[in-house]
Write an enzyme that holds these catalytic residues in place. Sequence first.
Site, PDB file in Angstrom:
ATOM      1  N   TRP A  19      73.113 -37.008 -21.689  1.00 39.93           N
ATOM      2  CA  TRP A  19      71.987 -37.784 -22.214  1.00 39.93           C
ATOM      3  C   TRP A  19      70.927 -37.987 -21.141  1.00 39.93           C
ATOM      4  O   TRP A  19      69.731 -37.899 -21.408  1.00 39.93           O
ATOM      5  CB  TRP A  19      72.453 -39.130 -22.775  1.00 39.93           C
ATOM      6  CG  TRP A  19      73.389 -38.978 -23.930  1.00 39.93           C
ATOM      7  CD1 TRP A  19      74.678 -39.395 -24.004  1.00 39.93           C
ATOM      8  CD2 TRP A  19      73.122 -38.325 -25.196  1.00 39.93           C
ATOM      9  NE1 TRP A  19      75.225 -39.058 -25.222  1.00 39.93           N
ATOM     10  CE2 TRP A  19      74.308 -38.404 -25.961  1.00 39.93           C
ATOM     11  CE3 TRP A  19      72.007 -37.689 -25.738  1.00 39.93           C
ATOM     12  CZ2 TRP A  19      74.403 -37.867 -27.251  1.00 39.93           C
ATOM     13  CZ3 TRP A  19      72.098 -37.146 -27.025  1.00 39.93           C
ATOM     14  CH2 TRP A  19      73.283 -37.248 -27.756  1.00 39.93           C
ATOM     15  N   ASP A  39      68.489 -46.286 -20.654  1.00 36.03           N
ATOM     16  CA  ASP A  39      69.093 -45.936 -21.937  1.00 36.03           C
ATOM     17  C   ASP A  39      70.395 -46.738 -22.018  1.00 36.03           C
ATOM     18  O   ASP A  39      71.326 -46.491 -21.263  1.00 36.03           O
ATOM     19  CB  ASP A  39      69.363 -44.424 -21.964  1.00 36.03           C
ATOM     20  CG  ASP A  39      70.126 -43.968 -23.209  1.00 36.03           C
ATOM     21  OD1 ASP A  39      70.507 -44.826 -24.033  1.00 36.03           O
ATOM     22  OD2 ASP A  39      70.336 -42.746 -23.350  1.00 36.03           O
ATOM     23  N   LYS A  95      75.841 -47.160 -31.886  1.00 34.11           N
ATOM     24  CA  LYS A  95      77.041 -47.260 -31.058  1.00 34.11           C
ATOM     25  C   LYS A  95      77.593 -48.695 -31.065  1.00 34.11           C
ATOM     26  O   LYS A  95      78.767 -48.909 -31.214  1.00 34.11           O
ATOM     27  CB  LYS A  95      76.750 -46.841 -29.615  1.00 34.11           C
ATOM     28  CG  LYS A  95      76.026 -45.514 -29.469  1.00 34.11           C
ATOM     29  CD  LYS A  95      76.925 -44.315 -29.703  1.00 34.11           C
ATOM     30  CE  LYS A  95      76.177 -43.004 -29.884  1.00 34.11           C
ATOM     31  NZ  LYS A  95      75.244 -42.619 -28.855  1.00 34.11           N
TER      32      LYS A  95
HETATM   33  C1  PLP Z   1      74.306 -41.350 -28.615  1.00 30.69           C
HETATM   34  C2  PLP Z   1      73.466 -41.450 -27.406  1.00 30.69           C
HETATM   35  C3  PLP Z   1      72.145 -40.974 -27.375  1.00 30.69           C
HETATM   36  C4  PLP Z   1      71.508 -40.256 -28.551  1.00 30.69           C
HETATM   37  O1  PLP Z   1      71.146 -41.163 -29.496  1.00 30.69           O
HETATM   38  P1  PLP Z   1      70.358 -40.728 -30.831  1.00 30.69           P
HETATM   39  O2  PLP Z   1      70.053 -42.048 -31.428  1.00 30.69           O
HETATM   40  O3  PLP Z   1      71.302 -39.891 -31.629  1.00 30.69           O
HETATM   41  O4  PLP Z   1      69.157 -39.968 -30.421  1.00 30.69           O
HETATM   42  C5  PLP Z   1      71.416 -41.148 -26.222  1.00 30.69           C
HETATM   43  N1  PLP Z   1      71.935 -41.774 -25.145  1.00 30.69           N
HETATM   44  C6  PLP Z   1      73.198 -42.251 -25.138  1.00 30.69           C
HETATM   45  C7  PLP Z   1      73.725 -42.934 -23.922  1.00 30.69           C
HETATM   46  C8  PLP Z   1      73.994 -42.101 -26.261  1.00 30.69           C
HETATM   47  O5  PLP Z   1      75.255 -42.568 -26.266  1.00 30.69           O
END
Ligand code: PLP
Length: 355
Positions: free
Chosen positions: A99, A166, A190
């Site tokens: 990511w 993030d 998540k």
């Molecule tokens: C799942 C995830 C993403 C991607 O998220 P989307 O909403 O599907 O774009 C990005 N960063 C992390 C840390 C993730 O766990």
Amino acid sequence: MKKHNFNAGPSILPREVIEDTAKAILDFNGSGLSLMEISHRAKDFQPVVDEAEVLFKELLNIPEGYSVLFLGGGASLEFCMVPYNFLEKKAAYLNTGVWAKKAMKEAKGFGEVVEVASSAEATYTYIPKDYTIPVDADYFHITTNNTIYGTELKKDIDSPVPMVADMSSDIFSRPIDVSKYICIYGGAQKNLAPAGVTFVIVKNDAVGKVSRYIPSMLNYQTHIDNGSMFNTPPVVPIYTALLNLRWIKAQGGVKEMERRAIEKADMLYDEIDRNKMFVGTAVKEDRSRMNICFVMTPEYKDLEADFMKFATEKGMVGIKGHRSVGGFRASCYNALPKESVQALIDCMQEFEKLH
Ligand SMILES: *Cc1c(COP(=O)(O)O)cnc(C)c1O
């Protein structure tokens, strides 16, 4: 049979949150209409967005001068919106996984990107510690929890420049010092809500400093000015997010979520370390509380499929590791009860006895 939901994302939500969402989908606030068939500008819906924002600020202790936005596009769109809005010349990124790498790739389209450190050479099994952040960078981007590899920055680090994070997979699992960041974002699926809504915590006065033209939908200012209502926001996931925020508050807030996360993670890592058949993949000090990754020791490697079958028969769901790590990954988000962790541990112990 009771299912124990260890899915990495979309993932487990508190049962009552799902039930109350279902009720609102049938009849929202006693209106006789579904949550899905009313205007996002209806007088009944505005309070939902307002309260979600208030609870976000309260639970994370967000200082004055920040906005909380509910957008579409997922964390993946933020990989692009962040540099669009904040990268004038140079940005620093910490490469701790897939990511982080994707975030870096998008930023390269907007200016110079400095990768301050990377653990790619060790399949991202640790979080680099010794690196220098350029003091002239517009921001320093981190991924606090690496969902795929099971590593986590469990404390807010120090940086000479403002940070962007993030926090898709660990938001609301610990208190954070929001003042260290100009932007914190994540997909909701998540640890917060169903897929479809993206949260962005943004420092108002950090926006509007780059010289490029930014399309309206990709400009944080647009969404700050319109309270996440510039266009139709993802109404149902926002409603579920609100219910989940209320649930977190009722349980005792993020401090309590952190206490539970530590308790659950300690239980499972203790078993991984004790059990002769399993071994954790991440270095101990960087182990994630949210995504617990482990494989079978070389001696028992050929029993991996057997354990998967054994655990599945006992109600474990979603424990298959990501294809780039292999083995198993037990995601232990806020809504996962301790009993589910214990059930997985019981499986591991029974399987050990069988062999
Ligand atoms: C799942 C995830 C993403 C991607 O998220 P989307 O909403 O599907 O774009 C990005 N960063 C992390 C840390 C993730 O766990």
